[in-house]
Design an enzyme around this catalytic site. Structure first.
Site, PDB file in Angstrom:
ATOM      1  N   HIS A 175       0.853  -1.191   0.000  1.00 25.97           N
ATOM      2  CA  HIS A 175       0.000   0.000   0.000  1.00 25.97           C
ATOM      3  C   HIS A 175       0.885   1.235   0.000  1.00 25.97           C
ATOM      4  O   HIS A 175       1.943   1.239   0.621  1.00 25.97           O
ATOM      5  CB  HIS A 175      -0.902   0.005   1.245  1.00 25.97           C
ATOM      6  CG  HIS A 175      -2.094   0.885   1.084  1.00 25.97           C
ATOM      7  ND1 HIS A 175      -2.053   2.232   1.324  1.00 25.97           N
ATOM      8  CD2 HIS A 175      -3.361   0.597   0.685  1.00 25.97           C
ATOM      9  CE1 HIS A 175      -3.248   2.744   1.076  1.00 25.97           C
ATOM     10  NE2 HIS A 175      -4.063   1.784   0.684  1.00 25.97           N
ATOM     11  N   ASP A 228      -7.796  -5.777   0.334  1.00 22.63           N
ATOM     12  CA  ASP A 228      -8.291  -6.698  -0.683  1.00 22.63           C
ATOM     13  C   ASP A 228      -7.907  -8.149  -0.458  1.00 22.63           C
ATOM     14  O   ASP A 228      -8.416  -9.033  -1.142  1.00 22.63           O
ATOM     15  CB  ASP A 228      -7.792  -6.247  -2.068  1.00 22.63           C
ATOM     16  CG  ASP A 228      -8.395  -4.916  -2.469  1.00 22.63           C
ATOM     17  OD1 ASP A 228      -9.610  -4.768  -2.261  1.00 22.63           O
ATOM     18  OD2 ASP A 228      -7.674  -4.049  -2.954  1.00 22.63           O
TER      19      ASP A 228
HETATM   20  N1  ACO Z   1       4.042  -7.705  -4.141  1.00 23.56           N
HETATM   21  C1  ACO Z   1       5.388  -7.692  -4.310  1.00 23.56           C
HETATM   22  N2  ACO Z   1       6.136  -6.600  -4.200  1.00 23.56           N
HETATM   23  C2  ACO Z   1       5.516  -5.462  -3.895  1.00 23.56           C
HETATM   24  C3  ACO Z   1       4.139  -5.393  -3.701  1.00 23.56           C
HETATM   25  C4  ACO Z   1       3.402  -6.578  -3.829  1.00 23.56           C
HETATM   26  N3  ACO Z   1       2.071  -6.589  -3.672  1.00 23.56           N
HETATM   27  N4  ACO Z   1       3.780  -4.131  -3.429  1.00 23.56           N
HETATM   28  C5  ACO Z   1       4.911  -3.407  -3.459  1.00 23.56           C
HETATM   29  N5  ACO Z   1       5.970  -4.215  -3.741  1.00 23.56           N
HETATM   30  C6  ACO Z   1       7.371  -3.816  -3.872  1.00 23.56           C
HETATM   31  C7  ACO Z   1       7.625  -3.187  -5.227  1.00 23.56           C
HETATM   32  O1  ACO Z   1       7.969  -4.144  -6.193  1.00 23.56           O
HETATM   33  C8  ACO Z   1       8.763  -2.239  -4.915  1.00 23.56           C
HETATM   34  O2  ACO Z   1       9.930  -2.979  -4.814  1.00 23.56           O
HETATM   35  P1  ACO Z   1      11.329  -2.382  -5.352  1.00 23.56           P
HETATM   36  O3  ACO Z   1      11.561  -1.147  -4.525  1.00 23.56           O
HETATM   37  O4  ACO Z   1      12.289  -3.477  -5.103  1.00 23.56           O
HETATM   38  O5  ACO Z   1      11.103  -2.072  -6.790  1.00 23.56           O
HETATM   39  C9  ACO Z   1       8.419  -1.742  -3.513  1.00 23.56           C
HETATM   40  O6  ACO Z   1       7.620  -2.774  -2.924  1.00 23.56           O
HETATM   41  C10 ACO Z   1       7.600  -0.458  -3.529  1.00 23.56           C
HETATM   42  O7  ACO Z   1       6.480  -0.689  -4.350  1.00 23.56           O
HETATM   43  P2  ACO Z   1       5.749   0.425  -5.187  1.00 23.56           P
HETATM   44  O8  ACO Z   1       5.091  -0.216  -6.353  1.00 23.56           O
HETATM   45  O9  ACO Z   1       6.655   1.585  -5.452  1.00 23.56           O
HETATM   46  O10 ACO Z   1       4.669   0.894  -4.152  1.00 23.56           O
HETATM   47  P3  ACO Z   1       3.472   1.806  -4.496  1.00 23.56           P
HETATM   48  O11 ACO Z   1       3.221   2.647  -3.324  1.00 23.56           O
HETATM   49  O12 ACO Z   1       3.627   2.500  -5.786  1.00 23.56           O
HETATM   50  O13 ACO Z   1       2.330   0.719  -4.747  1.00 23.56           O
HETATM   51  C11 ACO Z   1       0.514  -0.675  -4.649  1.00 23.56           C
HETATM   52  C12 ACO Z   1       1.282   0.426  -3.934  1.00 23.56           C
HETATM   53  C13 ACO Z   1       0.180  -0.213  -6.079  1.00 23.56           C
HETATM   54  C14 ACO Z   1      -0.771  -0.900  -3.908  1.00 23.56           C
HETATM   55  C15 ACO Z   1       1.388  -1.956  -4.702  1.00 23.56           C
HETATM   56  O14 ACO Z   1       1.707  -2.350  -3.383  1.00 23.56           O
HETATM   57  C16 ACO Z   1       0.678  -3.083  -5.435  1.00 23.56           C
HETATM   58  O15 ACO Z   1       0.708  -3.112  -6.665  1.00 23.56           O
HETATM   59  N6  ACO Z   1       0.021  -4.034  -4.699  1.00 23.56           N
HETATM   60  C17 ACO Z   1      -0.671  -5.131  -5.337  1.00 23.56           C
HETATM   61  C18 ACO Z   1      -2.039  -4.676  -5.834  1.00 23.56           C
HETATM   62  C19 ACO Z   1      -2.999  -4.420  -4.696  1.00 23.56           C
HETATM   63  O16 ACO Z   1      -3.187  -5.245  -3.814  1.00 23.56           O
HETATM   64  N7  ACO Z   1      -3.661  -3.252  -4.759  1.00 23.56           N
HETATM   65  C20 ACO Z   1      -4.662  -2.862  -3.764  1.00 23.56           C
HETATM   66  C21 ACO Z   1      -4.164  -1.776  -2.870  1.00 23.56           C
HETATM   67  S1  ACO Z   1      -5.400  -1.337  -1.681  1.00 23.56           S
HETATM   68  C22 ACO Z   1      -6.539  -0.456  -2.548  1.00 23.56           C
HETATM   69  O17 ACO Z   1      -6.259   0.255  -3.451  1.00 23.56           O
HETATM   70  C23 ACO Z   1      -7.908  -0.622  -2.186  1.00 23.56           C
END
Ligand code: ACO
Length: 381
Positions: free
Chosen positions: A264, A318
């Site tokens: 998140h 989720d």
């Molecule tokens: N699985 C694996 N790695 C992850 C995940 C995940 N679910 N979420 C973040 N990371 C990692 C990224 O790969 C990144 O790693 P790196 O620095 O080595 O490249 C690091 O954590 C930071 O991730 P970002 O993508 O920069 O985080 P951001 O704040 O942009 O993303 C997000 C948040 C989009 C929710 C992301 O965690 C994600 O895609 N999660 C999966 C989808 C999901 O469950 N979405 C629902 C969110 S809740 C809602 O909106 C209701």
């Protein structure tokens, strides 16, 4: 007059940028806490109703008894859809994703609003009417695509119970109604998330509330946001067995594929909504054959904690919501529309609040293209 350029800083995904002020919702991402107008989400999920939470978001205070009764009455009286909208839903391709149907109808409803008044009172009334109708849109489309007759709204059931009634054609048990009610409360608002921001961007041009809500639905649909609940169930089906979790996660992380239901932008701790959903999922799973999904999720948590916990990646709302809906017999492509049924209250609350001191959203972009140059005629390229 000399106009000074402000120094501009690039913040990818607007991370860390404060876009507006609000009295509606507060998140403490480090502590994993969520409050609606100061009330902890845990208290609201346990003791409140979705109708009461709608009032809270729109007014930033809990309703008195007569005020709540009045809102419940207005909701009940405005659940029906215009005949033309039902006819449209009959004609629309029934293979469409229900989020597409919902977005289209939210937009279409503006054509039936003949009131030209743009006062805060008129816009609050539109917010109430939209919220009242969202469950009917989703349930009607779902029934029609299954070649079933739509079920008319129940004259006396509460918001959550009536939605399940319109979906399945029979009254839910008190427990099923309570679970759905809590799910709607948990999804009602979440500060400046992507879909609320999308709504505000549209609203900030002084466009209408329908357009702003349609923008929110479009943004919510994506799997990085609201669409993740549907994606989680697909992932659980793919994993199929707790014994496959470790290899699934390893492969995904190697390929830099995100594990749905984790991570998140704001929470760097366990999402408090996920905790509550997990408890509901546990209770429902104990009694049914779908407990396999719950066990896969628990294993996913364990594996992700070991591999990604130190990076602040924890379960989000989720991860467990899909299991809860699945237990209620709801198909996966309705999970995100249920999110929207709840979130329209939050979108409209923020829109109404933002309009009180509206300022057009118009950020900048960092230009990285070629320097200014002369046009090259077709024959010389
Ligand atoms: N699985 C694996 N790695 C992850 C995940 C995940 N679910 N979420 C973040 N990371 C990692 C990224 O790969 C990144 O790693 P790196 O620095 O080595 O490249 C690091 O954590 C930071 O991730 P970002 O993508 O920069 O985080 P951001 O704040 O942009 O993303 C997000 C948040 C989009 C929710 C992301 O965690 C994600 O895609 N999660 C999966 C989808 C999901 O469950 N979405 C629902 C969110 S809740 C809602 O909106 C209701």
């Amino acid at each position: 007059m000399e106009i000074k350029e402000k120094s501009l800083e690039y913040a990818p995904g607007l991370e860390g940028v404060v876009a507006c002020r609000t009295r509606i919702c507060q998140i403490d991402g480090q502590a994993g806490k969520l409050y609606y107008a100061g009330y902890p989400i845990e208290d609201l999920a346990q003791n409140s109703t979705f109708e009461e939470v709608c009032f809270l978001l729109w007014n930033q205070r809990l309703p008195r008894h007569d005020e709540l009764e009045n809102l419940e009455k207005i909701f009940r009286e405005n659940r029906s859809l215009p005949q033309e909208v039902i006819a449209f839903l009959e004609l629309a391709p029934h293979t469409a994703h229900p989020m597409d149907a919902l977005r289209t109808i939210a937009s279409l409803l503006s054509c039936f609003d003949i009131n030209l008044e743009k006062s805060p009172e008129a816009n609050l009334q539109r917010a109430i009417f939209l919220t009242a109708r969202f469950p009917t849109i989703v349930a009607t489309f779902h029934r029609l695509r299954q070649n079933q007759k739509p079920v008319l709204p129940h004259p006396s059931l509460g918001f959550a119970a009536n939605f399940l009634y319109m979906l399945f054609g029979k009254e839910p048990t008190p427990n099923q109604a309570k679970v759905m009610d809590a799910a709607l409360i948990l999804h009602a608002d979440h500060e400046m998330n992507a879909s609320t921001f999308a709504s505000l961007v549209t609203a900030s041009t002084l466009s209408d509330i329908y357009s702003a809500v349609a923008s929110g639905i479009g943004a919510l649909k994506g799997p990085l946001h609201g669409g993740a609940n549907e994606a989680v169930l697909k992932m659980l089906m793919e994993i199929a067995d707790p014994a496959n979790v470790e290899s699934y996660v390893d492969q995904a992380l190697t390929k830099k594929v995100k594990i749905m239901g984790f991570g998140h932008r704001i929470y760097k701790n366990y999402d408090p909504r996920a905790r509550i959903f997990k408890e509901y999922a546990r209770r429902l799973s104990e009694r049914t054959k779908f407990s396999r999904f719950f066990k896969i999720n628990e294993k996913l948590e364990e594996v992700m904690q070991a591999k990604k916990g130190q990076h602040g990646i924890f379960p989000n709302v989720d991860l467990y919501s899909g299991i809860v809906y699945h237990q209620l017999g709801i198909p996966a492509d309705l999970f995100t529309p249920i999110f929207a049924i709840a979130r329209v209250s939050g979108w409209t609350a923020h829109i109404l609040e933002y309009w009180q001191e509206n300022r057009l959203f118009r950020p900048n972009a960092l230009y990285e293209g070629p320097a200014p140059r002369a046009y090259v005629s077709m024959g010389q390229r």
